[in-house]
Design a protein around this motif. Sequence first.
Motif, PDB file in Angstrom:
ATOM      1  N   MET A 188     102.960  55.534  53.306  1.00 52.82           N
ATOM      2  CA  MET A 188     101.968  56.208  52.486  1.00 52.82           C
ATOM      3  C   MET A 188     102.551  56.536  51.120  1.00 52.82           C
ATOM      4  N   LYS A 189     103.825  56.858  51.137  1.00 53.11           N
ATOM      5  CA  LYS A 189     104.464  57.291  49.904  1.00 53.11           C
ATOM      6  C   LYS A 189     104.531  56.164  48.875  1.00 53.11           C
ATOM      7  N   HIS A 190     105.076  55.019  49.291  1.00 56.80           N
ATOM      8  CA  HIS A 190     105.207  53.941  48.285  1.00 56.80           C
ATOM      9  C   HIS A 190     103.878  53.297  47.968  1.00 56.80           C
ATOM     10  N   GLN A 191     102.988  53.398  48.899  1.00 56.88           N
ATOM     11  CA  GLN A 191     101.669  52.828  48.689  1.00 56.88           C
ATOM     12  C   GLN A 191     101.057  53.323  47.379  1.00 56.88           C
ATOM     13  N   SER A 192     101.065  54.640  47.207  1.00 51.42           N
ATOM     14  CA  SER A 192     100.433  55.205  46.014  1.00 51.42           C
ATOM     15  C   SER A 192     101.269  54.926  44.759  1.00 51.42           C
ATOM     16  N   ARG A 193     102.574  54.871  44.939  1.00 54.10           N
ATOM     17  CA  ARG A 193     103.457  54.583  43.804  1.00 54.10           C
ATOM     18  C   ARG A 193     103.101  53.271  43.123  1.00 54.10           C
ATOM     19  N   ILE A 194     102.921  52.272  43.954  1.00 56.88           N
ATOM     20  CA  ILE A 194     102.724  50.930  43.437  1.00 56.88           C
ATOM     21  C   ILE A 194     101.395  50.823  42.688  1.00 56.88           C
ATOM     22  N   GLN A 195     100.415  51.503  43.233  1.00 58.81           N
ATOM     23  CA  GLN A 195      99.073  51.354  42.692  1.00 58.81           C
ATOM     24  C   GLN A 195      98.915  51.949  41.294  1.00 58.81           C
ATOM     25  N   LYS A 196      99.657  53.014  41.005  1.00 59.08           N
ATOM     26  CA  LYS A 196      99.386  53.749  39.768  1.00 59.08           C
ATOM     27  C   LYS A 196     100.146  53.187  38.586  1.00 59.08           C
ATOM     28  N   SER A 197      99.458  53.061  37.482  1.00 56.07           N
ATOM     29  CA  SER A 197     100.111  52.610  36.264  1.00 56.07           C
ATOM     30  C   SER A 197     100.158  53.781  35.289  1.00 56.07           C
ATOM     31  N   LYS A 198     101.220  53.818  34.532  1.00 52.07           N
ATOM     32  CA  LYS A 198     101.408  54.923  33.599  1.00 52.07           C
ATOM     33  C   LYS A 198     101.108  54.478  32.176  1.00 52.07           C
ATOM     34  N   GLU A 199     100.568  55.432  31.416  1.00 49.70           N
ATOM     35  CA  GLU A 199     100.398  55.139  29.994  1.00 49.70           C
ATOM     36  C   GLU A 199     100.886  56.369  29.229  1.00 49.70           C
ATOM     37  N   TRP A 200     101.677  56.133  28.187  1.00 49.26           N
ATOM     38  CA  TRP A 200     102.211  57.276  27.448  1.00 49.26           C
ATOM     39  C   TRP A 200     101.343  57.565  26.229  1.00 49.26           C
ATOM     40  N   VAL A 201     101.001  58.822  26.058  1.00 51.04           N
ATOM     41  CA  VAL A 201     100.302  59.191  24.813  1.00 51.04           C
ATOM     42  C   VAL A 201     101.098  60.293  24.111  1.00 51.04           C
ATOM     43  N   TYR A 202     101.047  60.263  22.777  1.00 49.69           N
ATOM     44  CA  TYR A 202     101.725  61.302  22.004  1.00 49.69           C
ATOM     45  C   TYR A 202     100.760  62.477  21.909  1.00 49.69           C
ATOM     46  N   ARG A 203     101.070  63.539  22.656  1.00 49.86           N
ATOM     47  CA  ARG A 203     100.088  64.599  22.813  1.00 49.86           C
ATOM     48  C   ARG A 203     100.305  65.793  21.879  1.00 49.86           C
ATOM     49  N   HIS A 204     101.554  66.228  21.725  1.00 51.88           N
ATOM     50  CA  HIS A 204     101.812  67.446  20.935  1.00 51.88           C
ATOM     51  C   HIS A 204     102.678  67.128  19.729  1.00 51.88           C
ATOM     52  N   SER A 205     102.221  67.518  18.554  1.00 50.21           N
ATOM     53  CA  SER A 205     102.996  67.276  17.332  1.00 50.21           C
ATOM     54  C   SER A 205     104.253  68.137  17.338  1.00 50.21           C
ATOM     55  N   LEU A 206     105.199  67.760  16.496  1.00 47.54           N
ATOM     56  CA  LEU A 206     106.457  68.509  16.407  1.00 47.54           C
ATOM     57  C   LEU A 206     106.169  69.973  16.077  1.00 47.54           C
ATOM     58  N   ASN A 207     105.257  70.186  15.134  1.00 46.10           N
ATOM     59  CA  ASN A 207     104.883  71.549  14.749  1.00 46.10           C
ATOM     60  C   ASN A 207     104.373  72.334  15.960  1.00 46.10           C
ATOM     61  N   ALA A 208     103.489  71.732  16.718  1.00 43.75           N
ATOM     62  CA  ALA A 208     102.920  72.430  17.881  1.00 43.75           C
ATOM     63  C   ALA A 208     104.004  72.758  18.896  1.00 43.75           C
ATOM     64  N   ARG A 209     104.948  71.809  19.085  1.00 43.09           N
ATOM     65  CA  ARG A 209     105.992  72.037  20.081  1.00 43.09           C
ATOM     66  C   ARG A 209     106.926  73.182  19.665  1.00 43.09           C
ATOM     67  N   ILE A 210     107.391  73.111  18.434  1.00 50.70           N
ATOM     68  CA  ILE A 210     108.307  74.171  17.975  1.00 50.70           C
ATOM     69  C   ILE A 210     107.604  75.527  18.041  1.00 50.70           C
ATOM     70  N   CYS A 211     106.389  75.583  17.503  1.00 51.81           N
ATOM     71  CA  CYS A 211     105.662  76.864  17.489  1.00 51.81           C
ATOM     72  C   CYS A 211     105.392  77.354  18.902  1.00 51.81           C
ATOM     73  N   HIS A 212     105.098  76.427  19.807  1.00 53.34           N
ATOM     74  CA  HIS A 212     104.826  76.837  21.183  1.00 53.34           C
ATOM     75  C   HIS A 212     106.030  77.564  21.780  1.00 53.34           C
ATOM     76  N   TRP A 213     107.224  76.995  21.602  1.00 54.10           N
ATOM     77  CA  TRP A 213     108.393  77.607  22.256  1.00 54.10           C
ATOM     78  C   TRP A 213     108.845  78.875  21.544  1.00 54.10           C
ATOM     79  N   ILE A 214     108.645  78.938  20.230  1.00 51.70           N
ATOM     80  CA  ILE A 214     108.942  80.207  19.540  1.00 51.70           C
ATOM     81  C   ILE A 214     107.983  81.282  20.048  1.00 51.70           C
ATOM     82  N   THR A 215     106.731  80.882  20.256  1.00 49.44           N
ATOM     83  CA  THR A 215     105.752  81.829  20.800  1.00 49.44           C
ATOM     84  C   THR A 215     106.176  82.300  22.183  1.00 49.44           C
ATOM     85  N   VAL A 216     106.665  81.376  23.004  1.00 49.82           N
ATOM     86  CA  VAL A 216     107.086  81.749  24.363  1.00 49.82           C
ATOM     87  C   VAL A 216     108.196  82.800  24.296  1.00 49.82           C
ATOM     88  N   VAL A 217     109.232  82.513  23.493  1.00 53.31           N
ATOM     89  CA  VAL A 217     110.367  83.444  23.412  1.00 53.31           C
ATOM     90  C   VAL A 217     109.903  84.785  22.842  1.00 53.31           C
TER      91      VAL A 217
END
Lengths: 243, 266
Positions: free
Chosen positions: A1-30
């Motif tokens: 069952m485990k490998h079954q699902s692995r094989i079927q799924k294909s991955k696609e990468w998208v650029y989701r968060h800009s550098l500005n958003a990332r830096i600001c997000h973690w400064i906000t967290v701290v």
Amino acid sequence: MKHQSRIQKSKEWVYRHSLNARICHWITVVSFVYLLLSGIMIFLQFPELYWGKVGFQGYPAVFRLSDWGLSWEEADALGNRRWGRSYHYLFAWIFISNGVIYLGWNLWQKKFYKKMLPSRDELRLSHLKADLGNHVRFRAAKGNAARHYNVLQKISYLMVLFLLFPFMLVSGLAQMPAFTAISPELIDLFGGRQTARTLHVVATVILVLFVLVHVIEVFVAGAVNQIRAMITGNYAIQAEDEK
Amino acid sequence: MSKYTENEENKENRKNKEKTLTRRKLITRAGALGGILLTGCDTDFYVPPKVRPGLMGIADTLTMASQRLLLSGQQLVQEHDISEITKNFPVWNQSNPEDEEYQRLRRGNYVDWQLPVTGLVNQPRSFSLEELKRFPQQTQITSHICEQGWSAIAQWIGAQLLHVLEAAGGVKPEARYVMIDAYGGWYEGYDFFDVVHPQTILAYGMNGKDLPLGNGAPVRLRVERHCGYKQLKFIKSIQVVSSVEGFGRGTGGLNSDFGFHWYAGA
């Protein structure tokens, strides 16, 4: 069952968060963590809340920590105002500077408009209901739907950014003697500095709840993928199961 | 009713007339002191006497400088209606200093109390309680805001600190801070930005009566744009200085010696 699902799924990468958003997000967290901790340290040494212009020990309170099992003396021993006040203002400055940069950049780039403003379709009751259903059943978006924020996410982000954060700032300023000399309207706006203090705490609780849900959702949607996206910017999208 | 009520009328007049001090008036007020000139580029007003190291010092300075910039019109703090005065105003921290000298003065109903004004003033001298009461009376109903979170409203009656320094001949040009000592070991420093403010008073009266023991009898300071810990009680002496070096740990006050901000506007 485990490998079954692995094989079927294909991955696609998208650029989701800009550098500005990332830096600001973690400064906000701290800064959020420090603001919360230092705020708690301050509050513990006066663990009562009041309504109106005045409030002190012995005055009718709207909230008493001692009603919840922690006596005044115990709370006082746990708190530390000297540390708390110093760090609260330090991180308030960091938080505000960071927030101004983030808001300014994203307004200029029209990111709020493009990414966070719910469309008319999304605001339809049926869509809201469906989205709420997904949240309640902890069902994360997949495929194309994962490319965008969902509508409840959009609404909550906008509320936090444009309502809660500014409210924290204003209700904080309304407690400062120098600031109320600059702008006495602030006291009138709240109906008293004790009300401002109480609402400052109420808004804190709402923000903490937001953070809790936010973190739960990160795990629901896949913690590794979500956190990686907030560090590298890249988000992996799994193709929808086709049957 | 009370011994200070006859001045309620004056208060109303003043309230209407003096919403804020104009810059010109401020400089005139400062001019009356002698050497002090309050100009916008006087960095002393934007930086505490001793800046803490690192980021903390930057934050302190940002807080003080931004608020002082916005207060450069020397706005008055909000006053309340007489009906809003808090009954049972809290007594906080020191309520009856154990100093032998203080206890002697208290038993004598403060008749022997004297306030020495020394240091960088042109005519160092002392003031008795009766002499303080002869200055033009300033009455204000304001909020006392403790940094811990509580606040209460009281009417304060006193002499403007500025008038008292004027009566000591004004200050010398190198004067930068006013250090005030209290019975019980407390001391606190203030800059001239606060000294010239009309609501900065040596208060000998509270809610129409003499200042009660727990609230700092016979005289306490009201410096309204700051938190409670700057509102020194049980005042003993005033010294005008050019630097806060040599007082306690050299931070400009006992509270800042303990790690609190010297500037208590926030």
